[in-house]
Each structure stands twice: as C-alpha cells, then as structure tokens.
Motif scaffolding. Structure first.
Motif, PDB file in Angstrom:
ATOM      1  N   LYS A   1       0.862  -1.165   0.000  1.00  0.00           N
ATOM      2  CA  LYS A   1       0.000   0.000   0.000  1.00  0.00           C
ATOM      3  C   LYS A   1       0.907   1.226   0.000  1.00  0.00           C
ATOM      4  O   LYS A   1       1.804   1.353   0.840  1.00  0.00           O
ATOM      5  CB  LYS A   1      -0.919   0.035   1.217  1.00  0.00           C
ATOM      6  CG  LYS A   1      -1.813   1.279   1.230  1.00  0.00           C
ATOM      7  CD  LYS A   1      -2.728   1.330   2.444  1.00  0.00           C
ATOM      8  CE  LYS A   1      -3.566   2.617   2.409  1.00  0.00           C
ATOM      9  NZ  LYS A   1      -4.450   2.740   3.594  1.00  0.00           N
ATOM     10  N   ILE A   2       0.679   2.132  -0.963  1.00  0.00           N
ATOM     11  CA  ILE A   2       1.548   3.288  -1.129  1.00  0.00           C
ATOM     12  C   ILE A   2       0.702   4.550  -1.200  1.00  0.00           C
ATOM     13  O   ILE A   2      -0.287   4.608  -1.937  1.00  0.00           O
ATOM     14  CB  ILE A   2       2.399   3.158  -2.405  1.00  0.00           C
ATOM     15  CG1 ILE A   2       3.244   1.875  -2.355  1.00  0.00           C
ATOM     16  CG2 ILE A   2       3.305   4.382  -2.577  1.00  0.00           C
ATOM     17  CD1 ILE A   2       4.003   1.577  -3.631  1.00  0.00           C
TER      18      ILE A   2
ATOM     19  N   HIS B   1       0.568  -2.377  -7.072  1.00  0.00           N
ATOM     20  CA  HIS B   1       0.457  -1.812  -5.733  1.00  0.00           C
ATOM     21  C   HIS B   1      -0.927  -1.202  -5.493  1.00  0.00           C
ATOM     22  O   HIS B   1      -1.620  -0.795  -6.431  1.00  0.00           O
ATOM     23  CB  HIS B   1       1.523  -0.733  -5.523  1.00  0.00           C
ATOM     24  CG  HIS B   1       2.930  -1.246  -5.658  1.00  0.00           C
ATOM     25  ND1 HIS B   1       3.500  -2.095  -4.735  1.00  0.00           N
ATOM     26  CD2 HIS B   1       3.869  -1.043  -6.624  1.00  0.00           C
ATOM     27  CE1 HIS B   1       4.743  -2.381  -5.106  1.00  0.00           C
ATOM     28  NE2 HIS B   1       4.974  -1.757  -6.257  1.00  0.00           N
ATOM     29  N   GLU B   2      -1.290  -1.108  -4.236  1.00  0.00           N
ATOM     30  CA  GLU B   2      -2.506  -0.405  -3.824  1.00  0.00           C
ATOM     31  C   GLU B   2      -2.115   1.048  -3.572  1.00  0.00           C
ATOM     32  O   GLU B   2      -1.298   1.329  -2.696  1.00  0.00           O
ATOM     33  CB  GLU B   2      -3.074  -1.033  -2.553  1.00  0.00           C
ATOM     34  CG  GLU B   2      -4.309  -0.334  -2.010  1.00  0.00           C
ATOM     35  CD  GLU B   2      -4.730  -0.877  -0.644  1.00  0.00           C
ATOM     36  OE1 GLU B   2      -5.565  -0.216   0.007  1.00  0.00           O
ATOM     37  OE2 GLU B   2      -4.200  -1.921  -0.226  1.00  0.00           O
ATOM     38  N   VAL B   3      -2.694   1.966  -4.342  1.00  0.00           N
ATOM     39  CA  VAL B   3      -2.203   3.340  -4.349  1.00  0.00           C
ATOM     40  C   VAL B   3      -3.308   4.315  -3.961  1.00  0.00           C
ATOM     41  O   VAL B   3      -4.445   4.205  -4.421  1.00  0.00           O
ATOM     42  CB  VAL B   3      -1.645   3.726  -5.735  1.00  0.00           C
ATOM     43  CG1 VAL B   3      -1.033   5.131  -5.700  1.00  0.00           C
ATOM     44  CG2 VAL B   3      -0.602   2.702  -6.201  1.00  0.00           C
ATOM     45  N   GLU B   4      -2.936   5.286  -3.131  1.00  0.00           N
ATOM     46  CA  GLU B   4      -3.839   6.369  -2.769  1.00  0.00           C
ATOM     47  C   GLU B   4      -3.113   7.690  -2.959  1.00  0.00           C
ATOM     48  O   GLU B   4      -1.976   7.862  -2.521  1.00  0.00           O
ATOM     49  CB  GLU B   4      -4.293   6.221  -1.315  1.00  0.00           C
ATOM     50  CG  GLU B   4      -5.315   7.260  -0.882  1.00  0.00           C
ATOM     51  CD  GLU B   4      -5.899   6.960   0.499  1.00  0.00           C
ATOM     52  OE1 GLU B   4      -6.748   7.736   0.963  1.00  0.00           O
ATOM     53  OE2 GLU B   4      -5.496   5.944   1.099  1.00  0.00           O
TER      54      GLU B   4
ATOM     55  N   GLY C   1      -7.853   1.125  -9.923  1.00  0.00           N
ATOM     56  CA  GLY C   1      -8.011   1.005  -8.483  1.00  0.00           C
ATOM     57  C   GLY C   1      -7.343   2.082  -7.666  1.00  0.00           C
ATOM     58  O   GLY C   1      -7.421   2.066  -6.426  1.00  0.00           O
ATOM     59  N   VAL C   2      -6.683   3.045  -8.314  1.00  0.00           N
ATOM     60  CA  VAL C   2      -6.066   4.136  -7.555  1.00  0.00           C
ATOM     61  C   VAL C   2      -7.154   4.986  -6.912  1.00  0.00           C
ATOM     62  O   VAL C   2      -8.120   5.395  -7.563  1.00  0.00           O
ATOM     63  CB  VAL C   2      -5.182   5.018  -8.465  1.00  0.00           C
ATOM     64  CG1 VAL C   2      -4.632   6.213  -7.685  1.00  0.00           C
ATOM     65  CG2 VAL C   2      -4.031   4.198  -9.045  1.00  0.00           C
TER      66      VAL C   2
ATOM     67  N   THR D   1      -2.128   5.844   6.775  1.00  0.00           N
ATOM     68  CA  THR D   1      -0.949   4.989   6.898  1.00  0.00           C
ATOM     69  C   THR D   1      -0.789   4.127   5.660  1.00  0.00           C
ATOM     70  O   THR D   1      -1.753   3.830   4.951  1.00  0.00           O
ATOM     71  CB  THR D   1      -1.040   4.075   8.132  1.00  0.00           C
ATOM     72  OG1 THR D   1      -2.189   3.220   8.004  1.00  0.00           O
ATOM     73  CG2 THR D   1      -1.158   4.889   9.408  1.00  0.00           C
ATOM     74  N   ALA D   2       0.452   3.710   5.430  1.00  0.00           N
ATOM     75  CA  ALA D   2       0.756   2.863   4.271  1.00  0.00           C
ATOM     76  C   ALA D   2       2.084   2.165   4.518  1.00  0.00           C
ATOM     77  O   ALA D   2       2.755   2.407   5.531  1.00  0.00           O
ATOM     78  CB  ALA D   2       0.817   3.709   3.002  1.00  0.00           C
ATOM     79  N   ASP D   3       2.473   1.310   3.575  1.00  0.00           N
ATOM     80  CA  ASP D   3       3.779   0.648   3.657  1.00  0.00           C
ATOM     81  C   ASP D   3       4.894   1.568   3.153  1.00  0.00           C
ATOM     82  O   ASP D   3       6.029   1.493   3.621  1.00  0.00           O
ATOM     83  CB  ASP D   3       3.769  -0.640   2.827  1.00  0.00           C
ATOM     84  CG  ASP D   3       2.706  -1.621   3.293  1.00  0.00           C
ATOM     85  OD1 ASP D   3       2.707  -1.970   4.489  1.00  0.00           O
ATOM     86  OD2 ASP D   3       1.865  -2.027   2.461  1.00  0.00           O
ATOM     87  N   ALA D   4       4.551   2.407   2.174  1.00  0.00           N
ATOM     88  CA  ALA D   4       5.542   3.325   1.614  1.00  0.00           C
ATOM     89  C   ALA D   4       4.849   4.629   1.238  1.00  0.00           C
ATOM     90  O   ALA D   4       3.631   4.667   1.033  1.00  0.00           O
ATOM     91  CB  ALA D   4       6.223   2.702   0.399  1.00  0.00           C
TER      92      ALA D   4
END
Length: 419
Positions: A2-3, A24-27, A216-217, A246-249
């Motif tokens: 998740k980024i 990646h899961e992106v926001e 999916g962004v 919060t995210a992984d990166a």
C-alpha cells in the motif's frame, strides 16, 4: 504494497499510474478539489527533452546583471521576498555555474527527459490518451548572431547524447513555422529539435487520473497534508485534515512545497519555488499561429499550439511562495507573442501563475529519501515537470518495486547533495 502519493500534479499522478500498473494499492492525497490544479495546470505545454538545460551555466552571473537593466528581463528578483532560503538557493545555483557542472547536470537532465519522452509515447500508444498533444518538434528562435554562437555549446552536448537537432536559417524556420513570416526581419536563425513535443499537461493529468482510477487508484481530494510522522528510520503515517493515513511506503511529490513538509523530519531538500506565468489565448488567425512550439530565446518565452488555443509561457521570478499575478510579467509574454506571431486574441487570454520547484543543479530529485527507508521523493523538476513526469514516475515505481531501472538512476537521488 500500500503506497500513499502526496501530491496530485502531473508528477504525482504519473507515479501513481506506474505504481498501480505494477500491482500496488495506491492512494493519492491533495489539498485541491482535483488533479493538476497548481503548477501543472497551465504550464508552457512543452515536452522538450532536447531543450532540457540547467539554468546554472557558465556566464550566468553576467547575463543576470545585464537582464536586471531591462524591463522585459527573463528573470526578476523581488527585493521584498529576499530570504535565507532564497539566498541559499542562489548561492548553490552559482556554485553550479562551471563548465564541468554544466556538462554533468545537462547530461543528467537529457537522460531523464529523453527517457520520459519515450515513456510518454509508450503510454500514449498503450492507452490512447488524448491531451491536445502533437509530435512536431520545437524550434529555439535566435534574434542575434551571439545567441547562435552560444547555441553551439548546447549542440555539442546534444550530439554527445545522440539527440537529433539541426541549425536552421530563417527560410528553414519558416518552412516549419510559416506563422513566423511577419517576424522574419527579427530572426537570425533557430535550433530545431525534431524529437520534442507539445501538449496540455492539465488534460493529460486529468485523463490519466481517470485511467488510474479504473486500475483502483484512490484519490483523496480537498485533504490538507499537515505533517509526515516519522520514527528514527521510517515513516509511520501522514497527518491530514481528514485524519491520519498509513501505508507501507510514501511518495512525496509536492513540488515547491516539498521542503516545507520535510523540514520537521530533519530532511533538507534543496528545492526553491521559481514563479512562472502563462497566457492561454484562442486562435484568431491560423496563418499567424504556431504549428507546434517555439522558444523565443531573447525573452525566454515559450509559444505553443494546444489544439485551438495558444499557450504563451515563461519568465522566472524569485519571490518566495507568493502567487500574486504581476502585470509587468504579462506585458513580457504579450510582447514576445506579438512580435513573433500575433494570431491569437490576447484580450481574451487567461492569465495564470505557478511555482516551479527548482533545484540548484537543474536535475529533479527522484529516488529514496535516504534517512527513511519507506519515504521516496519525486520532486524538483523545475520548468520540466511535464517533460520529465512519465520517466520520473516510471523510474521511481521501478525503484520502489525493486525492479532494475531502464536508465541509470543513482545520481538522481537526494544523496547527490551530501555525498
């Protein structure tokens, strides 16, 4: 992973696109109500790898001294805005005004810009994205023999980098840009870069964001980024007006505002806002309008065809983060356009300003933050955010994903300022 991508300009959105493509899961988070509503909104419209040149060059101090005597100077320094950050930026800029630094910096810029142009072409072919784009080259217009003489140094570096270019006489210029016929007496020659392009960065970013959303962004607009929360060696959250995320990166793509966000977590980013202006006018006479895009070397003004509109962009103003529209800068844009073309209705032109995030060496900062293992930077593109966006986004996505990059990337990171 998740980024979270901080910033929804052309750089942030292209980064999000490539990250999503890699699974990646992106926001994406931005304070504006939509994408590309600040610096990316109405820039000069040029995708110009061949014109990628550092401002820091040998002889710059003498040029600046001469410019200060002219009303329509390409560079304005507002005395009321002089500050420690401005002084630091100018000092570092002057330190890069050597022949060796110029060659190194221009080589880096050409590398990322050429790669970005190729990434943009691939993306265009892959998605069919529309943005009033054209691939008809760029011409740098010279009004004096002295400007032509100075161009030979750039031509040497273009030759070494394998970038197609040709020096044109006035007849050669008019062959590609017949709308300049009325300015024939003002021209001495031109440098044509056939691989350069034009297009509306705002339309591109808006349409790419829609495609990214289909992948999916998630876009979180009207959300003010208040602080990056850091531990000793990693980021554990971002505090926003809508709560903690919060995210992984995390990717920082906030343009000129990037240093302000990093200062509280003790990262020094040498990026300073250089204010630019543009006019966007409807075409009223096709015979006196540009076919593609030109740069008026005398005033450092770009004149670009965007569909049925003309974008006139340029000037550089050191005035901090102020966004007030200055009428004297409008006069310079109008003067350049009127002397060169004239086939647009300036009375109906939309006047705009934006802050270009500039580094002292001209090269963007693309890569890891160094101190924090899960914080990545994609900022500092100066006047070339649109030119370098696709390549920067792809390059950073590859690095985050642990993939082998397609061009050398280590010297684009922040640690080039500390190593």
């Amino acid at each position: 992973m998740k980024i979270i991508v901080l910033g929804a300009g052309v750089v942030g959105v292209t980064t999000a696109w490539y990250l999503a493509e890699q699974g990646h899961e992106v926001e994406v988070v931005d304070r504006q109500p939509g994408v590309a509503l600040e610096t990316s909104f109405a820039n000069a419209g040029q995708v110009s790898p061949g014109y990628s040149t550092p401002w820091a060059m040998p002889g710059l101090p003498l040029k600046v001294a001469g410019w200060m005597l002219h009303k329509h100077s390409p560079l304005i320094i507002r005395a009321a805005a002089i500050s420690v950050p401005m002084a630091r930026f100018v000092t570092q800029l002057l330190e890069n005004c050597t022949h060796h630094a110029y060659d190194v910096n221009k080589g880096r810029m050409l590398r990322i810009a050429e790669y970005s142009r190729d990434c943009l072409a691939e993306l265009r072919n892959q998605t069919g994205i529309h943005y009033d784009g054209s691939q008809k080259g760029l011409i740098q217009l010279f009004r004096t023999q002295k400007q032509i003489d100075h161009a030979h140094e750039d031509m040497r570096l273009l030759e070494e980098s394998g970038i197609p270019h040709e020096l044109l006489d006035v007849d050669g210029i008019l062959k590609h840009e017949p709308g300049l016929l009325g300015a024939r007496h003002r021209l001495q020659g031109g440098l044509r870069l056939p691989g350069d392009e034009a297009g509306d960065a705002y339309l591109f970013t808006k349409n790419l964001a829609a495609l990214a959303a289909e992948k999916g962004v998630k876009f979180r607009f009207r959300t003010r980024i208040e602080a990056i929360e850091a531990a000793s060696d990693s980021i554990y959250g971002v505090r926003t007006s809508e709560g903690r995320l919060t995210a992984d990166a995390y990717v920082l793509a906030l343009g000129s505002y990037s240093p302000r966000m990093l200062a509280p977590i003790e990262l020094k980013l040498p990026v300073y806002p250089v204010k630019g202006y543009s006019l966007t006018a409807p075409i009223t006479d096709e015979s006196r309008a540009p076919v593609s895009t030109v740069n008026d070397e005398t005033y450092k003004v770009a004149i670009t065809r965007l569909g049925d509109r003309i974008r006139i962009g340029g000037t550089a103003e050191l005035t901090g983060w102020r966004l007030r529209l200055s009428e004297d800068r409008r006069e310079t844009l109008e003067l350049s356009f009127s002397e060169m073309f004239g086939g647009g209705d300036l009375s109906r032109a939309r006047y705009w300003t934006g802050l270009r995030p500039c580094t002292p060496d001209g090269t963007p900062v693309v890569g890891p933050s160094g101190r924090y293992g899960n914080l990545w930077l994609n900022t500092g593109h100066g006047t070339l955010g649109w030119t370098m966006a696709a390549g920067s986004g792809k390059l950073l996505a590859d690095r985050i994903s642990g993939r082998r990059t397609e061009i050398p990337a280590l010297d684009l990171s922040l640690d080039r300022y500390t190593s």
